[in-house]
Design an enzyme around this catalytic site. Structure first.
Site, PDB file in Angstrom:
ATOM      1  N   LYS A  92       5.761  11.488   3.814  1.00 51.10           N
ATOM      2  CA  LYS A  92       5.528  10.759   5.072  1.00 51.10           C
ATOM      3  C   LYS A  92       6.826  10.399   5.798  1.00 51.10           C
ATOM      4  CE  LYS A  92       1.051   8.680   3.971  1.00 51.10           C
ATOM      5  NZ  LYS A  92       0.249   7.459   3.957  1.00 51.10           N
ATOM      6  N   ASP A 126      -2.194   5.090   9.745  1.00 51.58           N
ATOM      7  CA  ASP A 126      -2.534   4.158   8.656  1.00 51.58           C
ATOM      8  C   ASP A 126      -2.698   2.724   9.180  1.00 51.58           C
ATOM      9  OD1 ASP A 126      -2.642   5.948   6.503  1.00 51.58           O
ATOM     10  OD2 ASP A 126      -0.479   5.855   6.184  1.00 51.58           O
TER      11      ASP A 126
HETATM   12  P1  NAP Z   1       4.318   2.399  -3.275  1.00 52.72           P
HETATM   13  O1  NAP Z   1       5.117   2.674  -2.039  1.00 52.72           O
HETATM   14  O2  NAP Z   1       4.694   3.031  -4.553  1.00 52.72           O
HETATM   15  O3  NAP Z   1       4.302   0.788  -3.481  1.00 52.72           O
HETATM   16  C1  NAP Z   1       3.731   0.222  -4.641  1.00 52.72           C
HETATM   17  C2  NAP Z   1       3.666  -1.297  -4.497  1.00 52.72           C
HETATM   18  O4  NAP Z   1       2.966  -1.817  -5.644  1.00 52.72           O
HETATM   19  C3  NAP Z   1       5.056  -1.972  -4.504  1.00 52.72           C
HETATM   20  O5  NAP Z   1       5.013  -3.098  -3.661  1.00 52.72           O
HETATM   21  C4  NAP Z   1       5.203  -2.374  -5.982  1.00 52.72           C
HETATM   22  O6  NAP Z   1       6.067  -3.479  -6.184  1.00 52.72           O
HETATM   23  C5  NAP Z   1       3.773  -2.800  -6.292  1.00 52.72           C
HETATM   24  N1  NAP Z   1       3.512  -2.796  -7.740  1.00 52.72           N
HETATM   25  C6  NAP Z   1       3.422  -1.712  -8.537  1.00 52.72           C
HETATM   26  N2  NAP Z   1       3.151  -2.112  -9.808  1.00 52.72           N
HETATM   27  C7  NAP Z   1       3.082  -3.475  -9.781  1.00 52.72           C
HETATM   28  C8  NAP Z   1       2.827  -4.472 -10.772  1.00 52.72           C
HETATM   29  N3  NAP Z   1       2.578  -4.143 -12.046  1.00 52.72           N
HETATM   30  N4  NAP Z   1       2.801  -5.762 -10.393  1.00 52.72           N
HETATM   31  C9  NAP Z   1       3.038  -6.117  -9.088  1.00 52.72           C
HETATM   32  N5  NAP Z   1       3.286  -5.223  -8.107  1.00 52.72           N
HETATM   33  C10 NAP Z   1       3.312  -3.907  -8.455  1.00 52.72           C
HETATM   34  O7  NAP Z   1       2.776   2.790  -3.061  1.00 52.72           O
HETATM   35  P2  NAP Z   1       1.968   2.874  -1.676  1.00 52.72           P
HETATM   36  O8  NAP Z   1       2.078   4.238  -1.131  1.00 52.72           O
HETATM   37  O9  NAP Z   1       2.364   1.714  -0.824  1.00 52.72           O
HETATM   38  O10 NAP Z   1       0.452   2.711  -2.207  1.00 52.72           O
HETATM   39  C11 NAP Z   1      -0.005   1.502  -2.767  1.00 52.72           C
HETATM   40  C12 NAP Z   1      -1.511   1.574  -3.022  1.00 52.72           C
HETATM   41  O11 NAP Z   1      -2.198   1.698  -1.779  1.00 52.72           O
HETATM   42  C13 NAP Z   1      -1.971   2.765  -3.864  1.00 52.72           C
HETATM   43  O12 NAP Z   1      -3.003   2.311  -4.713  1.00 52.72           O
HETATM   44  C14 NAP Z   1      -2.539   3.739  -2.848  1.00 52.72           C
HETATM   45  O13 NAP Z   1      -3.554   4.575  -3.379  1.00 52.72           O
HETATM   46  C15 NAP Z   1      -3.129   2.766  -1.843  1.00 52.72           C
HETATM   47  N6  NAP Z   1      -3.252   3.315  -0.483  1.00 52.72           N
HETATM   48  C16 NAP Z   1      -4.473   3.255   0.106  1.00 52.72           C
HETATM   49  C17 NAP Z   1      -4.631   3.716   1.406  1.00 52.72           C
HETATM   50  C18 NAP Z   1      -5.975   3.653   2.053  1.00 52.72           C
HETATM   51  O14 NAP Z   1      -6.163   4.254   3.105  1.00 52.72           O
HETATM   52  N7  NAP Z   1      -6.922   2.911   1.502  1.00 52.72           N
HETATM   53  C19 NAP Z   1      -3.526   4.243   2.106  1.00 52.72           C
HETATM   54  C20 NAP Z   1      -2.279   4.276   1.471  1.00 52.72           C
HETATM   55  C21 NAP Z   1      -2.159   3.805   0.165  1.00 52.72           C
HETATM   56  P3  NAP Z   1       7.650  -3.246  -6.494  1.00 52.72           P
HETATM   57  O15 NAP Z   1       8.280  -3.037  -5.155  1.00 52.72           O
HETATM   58  O16 NAP Z   1       8.038  -4.497  -7.172  1.00 52.72           O
HETATM   59  O17 NAP Z   1       7.746  -2.015  -7.378  1.00 52.72           O
END
Ligand code: NAP
Length: 277
Positions: free
Chosen positions: A68, A110
């Site tokens: 992205k 998004d």
């Molecule tokens: P990302 O960039 O990898 O970010 C992950 C986030 O989760 C970070 O803030 C991370 O915190 C936090 N995290 C991970 N493990 C954790 C834990 N054990 N305790 C507390 N915080 C934790 O991922 P992303 O692309 O933003 O996606 C995040 C989620 O959103 C995924 O489940 C994805 O499938 C979902 N999503 C859904 C949609 C939709 O349309 N519904 C769209 C996009 C994404 P740190 O910074 O501390 O590592």
């Protein structure tokens, strides 16, 4: 039926085999009788992939993890909102005349998906929101809220990331330790906490959920996360992660076809695909 006039669309990412988007977009094309098909493409080099789609006559594409941000230099016209978010999830190819390579426009849908999902439950203007997480999805979600006049606070496990994002979007950041004293109209989980196979986890203790009126979890596998189950028990209005996925896809569909997306059919296709998933 695919024939010589079929217009092609794609999702490009790595991996993409788990994506629910082909089911959603192909259901929409079928519903409206459009001669279009949407295919998954596992990309290894984003520059070459964009060039390939451009020369193969694709009408557009969804862009997913990990491209992205990396895709931006290979697009001619990037929407200013996508520039602010720093991520593009939608490509539109304009084929102006035969034999000339298409121009490419890039958008981020998004934030529109997140806003539209939330608007079902609450007017965002003047509302307050706590966003958990500071990753890629958090950026789009928080941007959408700020854009709509919501007062946003971010909290993230790694506090520095929340502080950086908050300064970019001119909103507030708090540490996880401060959560017990915080309340807001809306709570949104954008972390991966609660996602299958760790669906027994929740990003926030259940006793804090009465501090919020509306709770949205953007995790959609499982569809009802522990957070949403506990929020429902606390009397909150809940919004699941498929709605953001649906509405960001509906916006893509409109950008590609100039037609309003058949959202009811698309939501059903997503639910069916999630069951099989
Ligand atoms: P990302 O960039 O990898 O970010 C992950 C986030 O989760 C970070 O803030 C991370 O915190 C936090 N995290 C991970 N493990 C954790 C834990 N054990 N305790 C507390 N915080 C934790 O991922 P992303 O692309 O933003 O996606 C995040 C989620 O959103 C995924 O489940 C994805 O499938 C979902 N999503 C859904 C949609 C939709 O349309 N519904 C769209 C996009 C994404 P740190 O910074 O501390 O590592």
């Amino acid at each position: 039926m695919i024939n010589g006039k079929t217009k092609l669309f794609a999702i490009i990412g790595n991996p993409v085999s788990h994506s629910l988007s082909p089911a959603m977009h192909n259901a929409a094309f079928a519903e409206l009788g459009m001669n279009c098909a949407y295919v998954p493409i596992t990309a290894t080099n984003i520059k070459e992939t964009v060039a390939g789609l451009r020369h193969l006559g694709f009408g557009g594409a969804s862009v997913t993890v990990p491209f992205k941000e990396e895709v931006i230099p290979w697009i001619e016209d990037v929407d200013p909102k996508a520039v602010t978010i720093g991520a593009v999830n939608t490509l539109v190819f304009d084929h102006e005349s035969q034999g000339v390579p298409a121009r490419c426009r890039g958008y981020n849908t998004d934030w529109i998906g997140s806003n539209r999902a939330l608007y079902q439950a609450i007017d965002l203007h003047g509302a307050t929101a706590l966003v958990l997480g500071a990753g890629g999805a958090a950026k789009a979600v928080a941007y959408g809220l700020v854009h709509s006049g919501t007062v946003v606070t971010l909290a993230n496990r790694t506090m520095e990331k929340a502080v950086t994002l908050a300064s970019e979007l001119q909103c507030a950041a708090i540490s996880f330790d401060q959560l017990p004293t915080h309340s807001a109209d809306i709570l949104i989980n954008t972390t991966t906490v609660g996602m299958s196979p760790h669906s027994d986890r929740s990003p926030i203790p259940a006793e804090l959920l009465p501090h919020f009126r509306v709770v949205m979890d953007i995790v959609y596998a499982p569809l009802e996360t522990r957070l949403l189950r506990e929020a429902k028990s606390s009397g909150c209005k809940v919004i699941d992660g498929l709605d953001m996925l649906l509405y960001q896809g509906a916006e893509q569909f409109s950008l590609w076809t100039g037609t309003e997306a058949p959202v009811t059919v698309m939501r059903k296709a997503l639910e069916r695909a999630l069951d099989i998933h």
